[in-house]
Scaffold this active site. Structure first.
Site, PDB file in Angstrom:
ATOM      1  N   ASP A  29       0.845  -1.181   0.000  1.00  0.00           N
ATOM      2  CA  ASP A  29       0.000   0.000   0.000  1.00  0.00           C
ATOM      3  C   ASP A  29       0.887   1.240   0.000  1.00  0.00           C
ATOM      4  OD1 ASP A  29      -2.135  -1.690   0.151  1.00  0.00           O
ATOM      5  OD2 ASP A  29      -2.579  -1.302   2.263  1.00  0.00           O
ATOM      6  N   TYR A  30       0.368   2.316  -0.542  1.00  0.00           N
ATOM      7  CA  TYR A  30       1.146   3.555  -0.679  1.00  0.00           C
ATOM      8  C   TYR A  30       1.744   4.002   0.651  1.00  0.00           C
ATOM      9  CZ  TYR A  30       2.253   8.443  -1.616  1.00  0.00           C
ATOM     10  OH  TYR A  30       2.903   9.646  -1.729  1.00  0.00           O
TER      11      TYR A  30
END
Length: 241
Positions: A29-30
């Site tokens: 995830d970012y």
């Protein structure tokens, strides 16, 4: 360009037309930091990809979650699917925590081990070792939220309320990847306890397992790998309870 490929390789390495392309075997995830698996050739990517698909890899994450958890060891068995209320916006995921829910989900399992309790900005928090058995989108964040302990700094799954921390406290600390005739074992230091932005708000309460050295971290990975640990406060989360 602030991308992983740009930072570690050629500026066009994310493109198939590059003379030195990188092949992403997995993604984070970012807002998640830590170990990320990439390959420099298609055969290597295919070999590593098969290990992920067959669940032969072992992944370990360190998370700091809101609240003091009521277990030492837990298994979370909640299916994860797209949140129907966000299909046309930010595509949040949702855990099915009750058999009465009608959302479409895929099976998802996560094991959790309590390492330490403490306080962040005078609010109770817990440091957890997370081992995803499956690899669903946002699985760890969704499972932590589903048991009432959202990851510290997770703006999305706190309904945009947890915005005071300067980052989300989820870190991919170790990846064990068997490929061909060798086992790749990559471990990285957790950035939390060398981060002054975190330490000025952090106060330790109780350490259940030491985990900050490489040897200690490998030991807690061994603990969470066991099918069952006798004499611990164990909790199972599934749709039947």
């Amino acid at each position: 360009m602030n991308t992983v490929a740009y930072q570690i390789a050629r500026c066009d390495s994310h493109l198939s037309t590059s003379s030195q392309p990188l092949h992403f075997v997995q993604r984070l995830d970012y807002a998640t930091s830590g170990v990320l698996c990439m390959a420099k050739s298609r055969p290597a990517a295919a070999s590593a990809g098969k290990a992920f698909e067959k669940r032969l890899t072992r992944k370990y994450y360190l998370a700091i979650v809101r609240g003091h958890v009521g277990f030492e060891l837990a298994d979370v068995d909640y299916g994860v699917g797209a949140d129907p209320e966000t299909l046309h916006s930010n595509h949040k995921m949702l855990a099915r925590t009750s058999s009465s829910q009608t959302i479409q989900v895929r099976s998802a399992q996560t094991r959790m081990l309590l390492l330490e309790t403490g306080w962040y900005q005078r609010s109770p928090v817990s440091v957890l070792l997370l081992k995803p058995i499956t690899g669903r989108r946002h699985q760890l964040r969704v499972h932590c939220n589903a048991i009432g302990h959202t990851i510290l700094g997770d703006y999305t799954y706190s309904d945009r309320s947890d915005c005071s921390p300067h980052r989300m406290f989820l870190h991919a600390s170790r990846l064990v990847l068997p490929v061909d005739k060798e086992v790749i074992d990559v471990q990285t230091k957790t950035p939390y306890f060398s981060d002054e932005g975190f330490l000025q708000h952090w106060k330790s309460d109780r350490v259940a397992y030491p985990y900050k050295t490489k040897g200690d971290f490998n030991d807690v990975c061994d603990v969470i790998d066991k099918s069952y640990v006798l004499g611990v406060n164990y909790k199972m989360y599934n749709c039947t309870n």
